[in-house]
Each structure stands twice: as C-alpha cells, then as structure tokens.
Design a protein around this motif. Structure first.
Motif, PDB file in Angstrom:
ATOM      1  N   ARG A 159      57.036  48.086  33.076  1.00 12.62           N
ATOM      2  CA  ARG A 159      57.896  48.039  34.255  1.00 12.62           C
ATOM      3  C   ARG A 159      57.050  48.335  35.485  1.00 12.62           C
ATOM      4  O   ARG A 159      56.244  49.262  35.485  1.00 12.62           O
ATOM      5  CB  ARG A 159      58.973  49.106  34.069  1.00 12.62           C
ATOM      6  N   ASP A 160      57.259  47.524  36.540  1.00 12.15           N
ATOM      7  CA  ASP A 160      56.494  47.739  37.768  1.00 12.15           C
ATOM      8  C   ASP A 160      57.041  48.974  38.492  1.00 12.15           C
ATOM      9  O   ASP A 160      58.189  49.001  38.923  1.00 12.15           O
ATOM     10  CB  ASP A 160      56.581  46.504  38.677  1.00 12.15           C
ATOM     11  N   ILE A 161      56.186  49.987  38.606  1.00 10.51           N
ATOM     12  CA  ILE A 161      56.622  51.271  39.151  1.00 10.51           C
ATOM     13  C   ILE A 161      56.486  51.308  40.667  1.00 10.51           C
ATOM     14  O   ILE A 161      57.195  52.031  41.362  1.00 10.51           O
ATOM     15  CB  ILE A 161      55.777  52.412  38.512  1.00 10.51           C
ATOM     16  N   THR A 162      55.578  50.475  41.198  1.00 10.06           N
ATOM     17  CA  THR A 162      55.245  50.577  42.622  1.00 10.06           C
ATOM     18  C   THR A 162      56.424  50.271  43.548  1.00 10.06           C
ATOM     19  O   THR A 162      56.442  50.706  44.686  1.00 10.06           O
ATOM     20  CB  THR A 162      54.061  49.640  42.973  1.00 10.06           C
ATOM     21  N   THR A 163      57.401  49.514  43.032  1.00  9.47           N
ATOM     22  CA  THR A 163      58.487  49.100  43.924  1.00  9.47           C
ATOM     23  C   THR A 163      59.724  49.983  43.796  1.00  9.47           C
ATOM     24  O   THR A 163      60.745  49.703  44.414  1.00  9.47           O
ATOM     25  CB  THR A 163      58.893  47.648  43.600  1.00  9.47           C
ATOM     26  N   LEU A 164      59.632  51.031  42.981  1.00 13.08           N
ATOM     27  CA  LEU A 164      60.831  51.841  42.733  1.00 13.08           C
ATOM     28  C   LEU A 164      61.256  52.626  43.976  1.00 13.08           C
ATOM     29  O   LEU A 164      60.431  53.035  44.780  1.00 13.08           O
ATOM     30  CB  LEU A 164      60.571  52.840  41.597  1.00 13.08           C
ATOM     31  N   SER A 165      62.574  52.835  44.074  1.00 12.10           N
ATOM     32  CA  SER A 165      63.104  53.678  45.158  1.00 12.10           C
ATOM     33  C   SER A 165      62.864  55.149  44.815  1.00 12.10           C
ATOM     34  O   SER A 165      62.475  55.472  43.692  1.00 12.10           O
ATOM     35  CB  SER A 165      64.594  53.434  45.320  1.00 12.10           C
ATOM     36  N   GLU A 166      63.134  56.018  45.782  1.00  9.14           N
ATOM     37  CA  GLU A 166      62.916  57.447  45.573  1.00  9.14           C
ATOM     38  C   GLU A 166      63.724  57.966  44.368  1.00  9.14           C
ATOM     39  O   GLU A 166      63.219  58.702  43.535  1.00  9.14           O
ATOM     40  CB  GLU A 166      63.310  58.199  46.856  1.00  9.14           C
ATOM     41  N   ASN A 167      64.996  57.545  44.290  1.00  9.53           N
ATOM     42  CA  ASN A 167      65.837  57.999  43.180  1.00  9.53           C
ATOM     43  C   ASN A 167      65.366  57.443  41.837  1.00  9.53           C
ATOM     44  O   ASN A 167      65.370  58.155  40.831  1.00  9.53           O
ATOM     45  CB  ASN A 167      67.293  57.585  43.414  1.00  9.53           C
ATOM     46  N   GLU A 168      64.925  56.173  41.846  1.00  5.63           N
ATOM     47  CA  GLU A 168      64.434  55.584  40.597  1.00  5.63           C
ATOM     48  C   GLU A 168      63.147  56.271  40.140  1.00  5.63           C
ATOM     49  O   GLU A 168      62.922  56.450  38.944  1.00  5.63           O
ATOM     50  CB  GLU A 168      64.200  54.074  40.783  1.00  5.63           C
ATOM     51  N   ARG A 169      62.341  56.660  41.108  1.00  7.74           N
ATOM     52  CA  ARG A 169      61.113  57.398  40.760  1.00  7.74           C
ATOM     53  C   ARG A 169      61.454  58.750  40.142  1.00  7.74           C
ATOM     54  O   ARG A 169      60.826  59.187  39.185  1.00  7.74           O
ATOM     55  CB  ARG A 169      60.234  57.597  42.001  1.00  7.74           C
ATOM     56  N   SER A 170      62.505  59.410  40.699  1.00  9.30           N
ATOM     57  CA  SER A 170      62.936  60.687  40.118  1.00  9.30           C
ATOM     58  C   SER A 170      63.390  60.478  38.681  1.00  9.30           C
ATOM     59  O   SER A 170      63.060  61.264  37.792  1.00  9.30           O
ATOM     60  CB  SER A 170      64.087  61.267  40.933  1.00  9.30           C
ATOM     61  N   GLU A 171      64.154  59.405  38.473  1.00  8.47           N
ATOM     62  CA  GLU A 171      64.632  59.122  37.112  1.00  8.47           C
ATOM     63  C   GLU A 171      63.472  58.830  36.172  1.00  8.47           C
ATOM     64  O   GLU A 171      63.451  59.293  35.027  1.00  8.47           O
ATOM     65  CB  GLU A 171      65.606  57.938  37.137  1.00  8.47           C
ATOM     66  N   ALA A 172      62.484  58.054  36.670  1.00  9.78           N
ATOM     67  CA  ALA A 172      61.325  57.724  35.844  1.00  9.78           C
ATOM     68  C   ALA A 172      60.510  58.983  35.526  1.00  9.78           C
ATOM     69  O   ALA A 172      60.040  59.163  34.395  1.00  9.78           O
ATOM     70  CB  ALA A 172      60.451  56.692  36.553  1.00  9.78           C
ATOM     71  N   ARG A 173      60.347  59.852  36.518  1.00  9.71           N
ATOM     72  CA  ARG A 173      59.660  61.128  36.278  1.00  9.71           C
ATOM     73  C   ARG A 173      60.375  61.919  35.190  1.00  9.71           C
ATOM     74  O   ARG A 173      59.772  62.524  34.324  1.00  9.71           O
ATOM     75  CB  ARG A 173      59.674  61.978  37.560  1.00  9.71           C
ATOM     76  N   ASN A 174      61.697  61.863  35.279  1.00 10.49           N
ATOM     77  CA  ASN A 174      62.509  62.622  34.335  1.00 10.49           C
ATOM     78  C   ASN A 174      62.366  62.098  32.910  1.00 10.49           C
ATOM     79  O   ASN A 174      62.217  62.870  31.970  1.00 10.49           O
ATOM     80  CB  ASN A 174      63.971  62.556  34.791  1.00 10.49           C
TER      81      ASN A 174
END
Lengths: 251, 430
Positions: free
Chosen positions: A69-84
C-alpha cells in the motif's frame, strides 16, 4: 513477499535559513520474516529513516510502500491508523505510560483500535504471557526492571500484530545480560514470522540479525546478509517460550 | 507456546468498531485528574466558588424576597397605609418614621372612614417599651389601635380574644401579646389573665397572637396590642398644631382590589383638603398602596438578579481561565505521553477529546462541588438569618450547564494544542 519498499527516500530539515538534508535518496526493500539491523554512525540518517518507516514523519520525496500500500499519500488520520495496526514500536527509553499498569500499557494500541474492554484484556494478557510477564500484569512500570519494561514494550508493540516490529536502539538502556535476553526475544519472535527492524549503532546487536543495512551521510552504504547470525543465549532467562526458542535453534 | 510456528503469519486482530470510545476517554481523563488530586481541586476552585456563590446567593435572595412578600401579604389584603410625612417613597407600613411631625389627626381618621369603598380602618400608634412579668423582661413594640385592626390587618388571635369597642370606650388596660413576648415572659405557661407591666403601667393579657415567623426587618412576634384610647391616655400622645390627638399611621382596607386606587385618590384628596395643602409636593402625609410596595420590591430584586448574574459571569470567567492555564501546563508536562499515544496510533481527534474531556470533567466536577457548597452555605446562613432558602431547579441547571460551557470553551485551546503536537518532537521531549 515484500512487506516494505522504500524508493529514493529523501528528507530535508529546515533549520532556520539552512536546509539540512538528512536523507539523500535511500532505497530499501524488506521481505516478510526478515530480521534487519539498520546501522550507521550518528548523522548517517538512520533515526530519520526509522521515523519515516514508523510513520512518525513524512519523507520530503520518494515513495514508501507498506504491505503493498502506498503510504506517502495517506491523510493524517490514515497514518495514525497505519501506525496503530502496521507498526509496532520499541523505543530505547521504553516509553511506557507511567501511571498505568503493565496490562493497561499493552492495551493502549487495542484501545485506539476500538476493541472492547474484554477483548483488550484477553489479548493484552496473552501478549504479556508471551513475553513472560503475565504474573506482573498489575504492576506499574516503575515497579519493574529495565529488561522487564522492554518486554512490556515488545508485548505492546505486538498486540496489534503489526507488519513490522520497529525497534530503535532497544538495548541502549540495558546492561549486556539483559540486552542478550531482549535480543533472544526478538529472534524468537522473528522465528515465529514477525518482521523485525532494529535501528542500532552497536555492531554486536547487528551480529544478531540476519541482514545488516548500513547508512552513511544519508545514503545506502552497504546491505549484506549475515551468514553467521549469532543466536542470543540468554543466561538465567525465566521466560519459558524464550528458552523454547533456544531449544528450537539448537535443533 | 511450546510449538513454534515458523512460517504462518499470526492472525491479525480486528476490532468491531474503530476508534476510541467515549467511556474510555472519560476513564483516561478521570485518571489524569486523580493523578494530581490537589492540583485538580485547586484548578476547579474558581468554578467551585463561582457556582457556589451563585447558588447560595440566588437561593438566599429568593428566600428573602419570598419572606418579605409573604409578610407583606400577611399585613392584610387590599391594604392602604396612610402615614405622616410627605413623599411617595415613604417606608414600609408598620415602621415608625421618627423625626416626622405627626399630622394625621383623629378627625382625619373619622373623615377617611366615611369614604365609600372602605371595608375597615385601623389607626395605630406605636412605641418600643420594656415589658415585665415577675422577674422576666422582654423588649416589645406596643401598638395602640382599634378592634378593627384584627380584620384590616388580618391578625386574629390564637388564644383569648381581641379587645372590643367597650374596652376602647372604657380605656381598659388590656393587652394582646405577640408569640415571642409570651415565650419570653411566660415560657410554656398560659399568659391569659396574667398582669404584665408595659413601661410602668399594668395590663391584663386577654389574647395571644400566633407565631408569625420572623420577617426581614420587623418582628410581628414582639408586638403588644392595646386599645388606642388607653395608649393615648397611658403611654403617650401627641397633639397636632390644632390641638387634636394624632396617630402614627392608619391602615385602610378597601372593599375590592379594583377600587383600591380610587380609594387611594379619594383619601389623598380628602387629606389635602383637610390639611389645606394644594401642591402635591408639599403634602405632609402619604398614602401607600401595598401593590406599590410589591412593585418596588420586585424592582430591587430584579436589580439584585442582574448584579448576581454579573458576579457569576465574572467568577466563572476567572475559573475558566484558571482551568485553561492549568490545562496548558498539563499539555506541556505530558508532551511525552502525547507522543507515546500518537506513536501507538492515537489520532489528533483522540488527543483532542482526551484533553477536552479532562477540562470538562474538571469544570463540571467543580460545578457539582460548587452546587453542593452553595446549597450548604445557603442553608447555613439561612438558618442564622431565619430565611428559608428557595432552591430552584433552574438555578441549579443553569449553574451546571454554565460550568460545562466554561469547560468546553476554555478547554478547547489547550486540547487543540495537544492534538497538533508533532509525534517526533513530543517523543523527544524531556
């Protein structure tokens, strides 16, 4: 199967009027089940790279794929979810929440994922069992040793079954005996299939990994497999599963 | 645990819902507050004092207004009070206005009694005296009046009877004592037929008034009623310029509420004519309507309410700033915790709610404690001042919701600062 792919990652920090380029185009591809040491002298950019891999920071340019999955385009909330859900952090200074019990610390990622109290409790307890600290679940982080704190941190990092376990100098605050115990734990988890990335400047820690990636001045320096991976032999370890890992290695 | 699976990826847990639940956020906030109980109480103190003051003052104010209003209506219905001295803003009926030349004569009283639309009329004179029975003493207000006082001022006796016209004509030394006077002089024994001294005169008690409770500024329980004729002969009398007997005031009961204003006008015209005064500003008497009194009382109450609202607003503002101040400190102190939570997957929204809920719990908790302390203050002070506080649900709800609004308003800025913190920087914060 490629689990992580970084291509031409660069990162520039603005320090007043000056631009400081910490990463100048780093490439990295890691397969599922690998155990990689990310090494380099201070100023090499390894911490910056760790922060980008851990989604704590964004690259200035380049692309980052995690589990396809391309991570560079994620929004702030999606990045939080991905971190989680995709990243399990283990820090040098443990970073446990000091007011909460060990069990509650392990529950935190599950809480942000939205699990019910019962689910959280069961899952976190299983994780503590895995690192051999189930009997201490009530304790506060201040009541246990450094090595135990790091085990709690590992349990917390694994509780969401992340794509990668990302450890930043995980033995930096531990004595050598405890360091070996923690490395044994990482190796055991890796044997179970967990992908592990350890950022370190200690060659000894690098020797315990299957693969060593070196950075220098913000660029890849070397990338080699470690044919003689050291197996950590934990002296006096009390975690039953860790000793099982050792037996497994001996076979 | 004993058999190690080397190849299979462990199963990934899946949550039914995504994100942090509100009860969970409350738990986090509550623990953060309990971690520093002293500081939390001090933080909420502004709100506690603000809300407490509002609740105490409104319920005491309501109680005082209620007791004054009810004692005003206890005076009798459709009541007009004629008293010496000019001006529209004379004091409340029943109070002797000292330093005013007595101008209402017995002739005036008889003339007023002849006006149509009057149900009853009771002239009064009064004076503070010491009453004595055996070795017991009590300070009383001796009121000289006519038997009509009973109906005009709605003052029936509890035991015994009012004096009669024949007592008036015979200038009998009979007295009706207030409840407190009976308690002071006789305790639980019956005062009827006993002889007491008012000043240096002996009087026989023929009646006792019921307990009328203490009102704001005059105590009806300390009154002693005697016939007006006896009063003028035995206690004191004052003659007008024309040599006539005068009285302090005259209570006039109109036959209907609607006709009261008309009666008021007629009395004013009559007295102006009798006293030969044409300019209304020169009147040496005043005729007051009970409704006028209630109106001015309500005006005072309204001003008081606005004043209280101002005090409440300012103290809640100060309390809110206190909360904001501590929340900002708290965000800075817990920068690392915020960093850890973000690294573990907390969204900016989760951090925002966590700190916002903490501020709201502080201020609403402060509001709750404020209501409790305000109520106990109201009942404590109320029992000292003999005022029964009137606690309205609306004042409680208002105080409560106001403190919640303060929490949201002053908690939002610190919370949004926390939510915007950069995870890398906050993890590095020492």
């Amino acid at each position: 199967m490629t689990i992580l792919r970084l291509s031409d990652i660069s990162k520039t920090y603005k320090m007043g009027d000056l631009d400081f380029q910490a990463l100048k185009g780093v490439n990295l591809e890691i397969d599922a089940g690998e155990m990689v040491a990310l090494m380099g002298p201070s100023g090499s950019g390894k911490t910056t790279l760790m922060q980008i891999i851990g989604l704590l920071d964004r690259a200035s340019s380049g692309s980052y794929w995690l589990r396809g999955r391309d991570i560079t385009t994620l929004s702030e909330n999606e990045r939080s979810e991905a971190r989680n859900s995709e990243i399990g952090f283990v820090f040098q200074a443990f970073h446990l929440l000091s007011r909460q019990s060990i069990l509650e610390n392990v529950e935190v990622p599950l809480m942000y994922a939205g699990f019910t109290a019962k689910e959280r409790r069961e899952r976190a307890f299983a994780m503590l069992e895995k690192v051999g600290l189930a009997d201490k679940w009530r304790n506060l982080p201040t009541q246990i040793s450094g090595g135990q704190k790091q085990r709690v941190a590992v349990a917390r990092a694994l509780t969401m079954t992340p794509a990668i376990l990302l450890a930043d100098e995980p033995t930096g605050n531990l004595d050598s005996r405890t360091s070996i115990e923690i490395m044994a734990l990482f190796q055991e988890l890796n044997d179970e299939g967990t992908t592990v990335i350890i950022v370190t400047h200690e060659p000894d820690i690098g020797d315990h990994c299957k693969r060593v990636v070196r950075l220098r001045d913000g660029l890849n320096e070397s990338d080699r497999l470690n044919p003689n991976q050291h197996r950590a032999i934990a002296v006096g370890m009390n975690a039953p599963n860790a000793s099982a890992a050792l037996r497994g290695a001996a076979l | 645990m004993t058999s190690i699976v080397r190849t299979a990826t462990p199963e990934k847990p899946r949550a039914k819902r995504s994100g942090l639940s509100l009860p969970q956020t409350f738990t986090i906030a509550w623990r953060a507050i309990l971690a520093n109980p002293m500081r939390s109480v001090l933080t909420a103190l502004g709100v506690i004092i603000g809300v407490g003051a509002v609740v105490a003052l409104t319920s005491l104010g309501g109680g005082a207004t209620g007791s004054i209003t009810s004692s005003l209506s206890d005076l009798g219905t459709n009541l007009l009070t004629v008293s010496s001295g000019g001006g529209r803003n004379a004091g409340p009926p029943g109070l002797v206005r000292t330093g005013v030349k007595q101008t209402i004569t017995m002739g005036d009283v008889e003339a007023i009694a002849a006006i149509a639309g009057i149900e009853g009329i009771a002239p009064t004179m009064q004076k503070s005296l010491q009453s004595k029975f055996a070795s017991e003493n009590s300070g009383v207000t001796v009121v000289g009046t006519t038997p009509e006082y009973e109906t005009v001022r709605n003052s029936p006796v509890e035991t015994g009877a009012w004096f009669t016209e024949s007592d008036m004509l015979g200038r009998k030394r009979v007295a009706i004592i207030g409840y407190q006077v009976g308690q002071d002089l006789f305790g639980n024994a019956s005062p009827l037929e006993q002889k007491i001294k008012l000043g240096n005169q002996n009087f026989t008690i023929i009646g006792v008034m019921p307990d009328k409770g203490a009102s704001g500024f005059s105590s009806p329980n300390s009154q002693v009623f005697i016939p007006l004729s006896t009063y003028q002969q035995r206690i004191t009398s004052e003659l007008s310029a024309t040599g006539e007997q005068t009285v302090n005031s005259v209570s006039v009961q109109g036959s209907s509420k609607e006709g009261l204003t008309e009666v008021q006008t007629k009395i004013t015209e009559l007295l102006a004519q009798r006293h030969k005064i044409e300019d209304a500003n020169e009147y040496d008497f005043s005729v007051q309507n009970q409704a006028d009194l209630l109106k001015s009382l309500n005006q005072i109450t309204a001003i008081l309410q606005v004043f209280l609202g101002g005090v409440a607003g300012i103290s809640l503002l100060v309390g809110g700033i206190g909360i904001m101040n501590i929340m900002l400190v708290s965000v800075t102190e817990r920068t690392k915790e915020i960093g850890i939570r973000k690294a573990l997957g907390a969204k900016p929204k989760d951090i925002l709610t966590q700190f916002l809920v903490e501020a709201i719990v502080l201020s609403v908790g402060g509001g709750f404690l404020g209501i409790l302390s305000g109520l106990s203050l109201a009942y404590g002070v109320g029992s000292l001042l003999n005022i029964t506080p009137i606690v309205t649900a609306s004042s409680i709800v208002l105080a409560f919701s106001f403190s919640a609004v303060v929490g949201v308003f002053f908690g939002y800025y610190p919370a949004s600062r926390a939510a915007k913190l950069d995870p890398v920087d906050s993890l590095r914060y020492e």
